[in-house]
Write a protein that holds these residues in place. Structure first.
Motif, short mmCIF file in Angstrom:
data_model
loop_
_atom_site.label_atom_id
_atom_site.label_comp_id
_atom_site.label_asym_id
_atom_site.label_seq_id
_atom_site.Cartn_x
_atom_site.Cartn_y
_atom_site.Cartn_z
N HIS A 52 0.67 -1.30 -0.05
CA HIS A 52 0.00 0.39 -0.38
C HIS A 52 0.85 1.36 0.12
CE1 HIS A 52 -3.33 2.80 1.56
NE2 HIS A 52 -2.24 3.13 2.17
N ASN A 293 -4.51 6.36 11.37
CA ASN A 293 -4.80 6.91 11.10
C ASN A 293 -6.26 6.36 12.39
OD1 ASN A 293 -5.90 5.60 7.93
ND2 ASN A 293 -3.87 4.38 8.91
N TYR A 300 -5.66 -2.25 18.25
CA TYR A 300 -5.99 -2.76 16.79
C TYR A 300 -5.19 -4.08 16.92
CZ TYR A 300 -4.03 -2.67 12.24
OH TYR A 300 -3.33 -3.99 10.79
N ARG A 315 -6.70 -12.41 1.50
CA ARG A 315 -7.98 -11.46 1.93
C ARG A 315 -7.20 -10.52 2.88
NH1 ARG A 315 -11.81 -15.13 1.09
NH2 ARG A 315 -12.73 -14.35 3.41
N ASP A 317 -5.31 -8.46 3.54
CA ASP A 317 -5.46 -6.88 3.90
C ASP A 317 -7.28 -6.13 4.20
OD1 ASP A 317 -6.93 -7.99 1.82
OD2 ASP A 317 -7.23 -5.80 0.07
N GLN A 318 -7.62 -6.97 3.84
CA GLN A 318 -8.67 -6.50 5.03
C GLN A 318 -9.03 -5.93 6.19
OE1 GLN A 318 -11.53 -9.98 4.72
NE2 GLN A 318 -12.19 -9.80 2.63
N TRP A 322 -6.55 1.12 8.19
CA TRP A 322 -8.33 1.66 7.58
C TRP A 322 -9.59 0.36 8.18
CZ3 TRP A 322 -3.47 1.33 5.77
CH2 TRP A 322 -3.10 0.90 4.41
N ASN A 323 -9.38 -1.04 6.94
CA ASN A 323 -10.15 -1.70 7.39
C ASN A 323 -11.36 -1.55 8.06
OD1 ASN A 323 -10.32 -1.22 4.08
ND2 ASN A 323 -8.05 -2.41 4.20
N VAL A 324 -10.33 -1.95 9.44
CA VAL A 324 -10.76 -2.64 10.45
C VAL A 324 -11.55 -1.52 11.50
CG1 VAL A 324 -9.74 -4.91 10.45
CG2 VAL A 324 -8.61 -2.72 11.75
N GLU A 326 -13.77 0.93 11.51
CA GLU A 326 -15.22 1.38 11.59
C GLU A 326 -15.31 0.00 12.72
OE1 GLU A 326 -19.56 0.63 9.63
OE2 GLU A 326 -18.02 0.62 8.28
N HIS A 327 -15.60 -1.32 12.39
CA HIS A 327 -15.27 -2.60 13.59
C HIS A 327 -15.09 -2.34 14.99
CE1 HIS A 327 -15.99 -6.42 15.83
NE2 HIS A 327 -14.81 -6.51 15.53
#
Length: 337
Positions: A52, A293, A300, A315, A317-318, A322-324, A326-327
């Motif tokens: 990234h 972030n 995290y 997968r 990158d999930q 930034w992809n976690v 919201e959770h």
């Protein structure tokens, strides 16, 4: 343990002592094993983070020495931690910011060449000669963007040592350039480019003329002459930001990323080994990117460590910060409630 060591700068032996006071027997060797095993577990995520970071068009780079121990000799050596930062937020981008650290046992130029072999675009860095090969490589050479903070520092040191109207004039002109940046931070690249060309352009033109003229009137051996030559020798790279709205005026993003290493180095003195340096690069990358972030590094890492062993590698990158986000935010709200 990881956050205490790499974010709060608490060496493992001190953590062991703290646990002992609470009646928990956790030898330093056990903690070190945990760090090593966890960094190995997190390696695929670290690699995804690197992809990234190197996938943008602009990149900040810097490095810092990290003392290590030579096995069997009882002596120290200086490894390096290299930092590469992708942060396009000042140019109005929604691309998530991230930092990638890489360790090397020395500062040979082959290391940044290897790290940045996939990168294409503009590299914002200091004047380290090891980067030159990247600007000269035959396959899509990188564009060099220099750092006005470094140039300013040279004049500041002159003025601080002996108040100088000439050095002060240079500082005032550079300050005017930064004033423009304050006004356009967060604007889209075309807006930044137009503002810089219209407002910073004349300042830069006059400053270059003044630097050349002043250099002919002062001692060539003076500190001020050295500061002027530093800027003039990098003028093309220093002014590249004027015509590219995606670039920054300086390399402060990389310098900020290295502060956590500098603070930690004061507390635990040595990386211990090359393996220790590699582990540090992994954890610094993940915790640093989490903070960029606006995530709690401990929350995290806990989330990732609980899931990564069973997570599909294709997968991975999930699990990037930034992809976690919201959770983690939802979980924090439930706990607070």
């Amino acid at each position: 343990v990881l956050v205490s060591k790499y974010t709060d700068h608490l060496p493992l032996y001190r953590q062991s002592e703290i646990y002992a006071r609470e009646g928990v027997d956790l030898p330093r060797s056990t903690l070190a094993d945990w760090v090593g095993q966890t960094s190995s577990l997190l390696r695929p995520l670290y690699d995804a983070l690197a992809e990234h970071v190197l996938g943008g068009r602009t990149l900040h780079a810097d490095d810092i020495p990290v003392p290590g121990l030579c096995p069997g000799r009882g002596t120290t050596k200086h490894g390096r931690l290299w930092t590469y930062v992708r942060d396009q937020r000042p140019a109005g981008s929604n691309v998530p910011p991230a930092v990638w650290f890489a360790y090397s046992p020395d500062r040979k130029r082959e290391h940044p060449q290897r790290h940045l072999s996939p990168f294409r675009g503009s590299l914002q860095a200091d004047g380290y000669a090891g980067f030159n090969a990247l600007y000269e490589r035959t396959d899509e050479p990188l564009l060099e963007a220099a750092c006005w903070a470094h140039a300013r520092r040279k004049f500041f040191e002159v003025h601080e040592a002996t108040p100088s109207p000439l050095a002060l004039h240079a500082l005032e002109q550079i300050g005017a350039l930064y004033g423009i940046e304050e006004e356009i931070r967060g604007e889209l690249p075309p807006v930044r480019q137009r503002a810089r060309q219209a407002r910073a352009g004349p300042i830069l033109t006059e400053l270059e003329r003044w630097l050349h003229g002043t250099l002919t009137k002062i001692s060539k051996k003076s500190a001020l002459a050295g500061a002027i030559r530093y800027s003039l020798s990098r003028w093309r790279a220093l002014t590249r930001y004027r015509d590219d709205g995606e670039l920054e005026i300086d390399n402060n993003a990389a310098e900020r990323a290295l502060r956590v290493v500098a603070l930690g180095r004061k507390n635990y003195l040595f990386a211990g080994s090359d393996a220790g340096g590699e582990r540090a690069a992994v954890i610094y990358s993940l915790t640093g990117s989490a903070k960029l972030n606006d995530l709690d590094p401990q929350a995290y890492l806990r989330y990732v460590i609980e899931r990564i062993a069973e997570h599909p590698i294709n997968r991975i990158d999930q699990l990037l910060p930034w992809n976690v986000a919201e959770h983690l935010a939802t979980t924090a709200q439930k706990i607070a409630a």
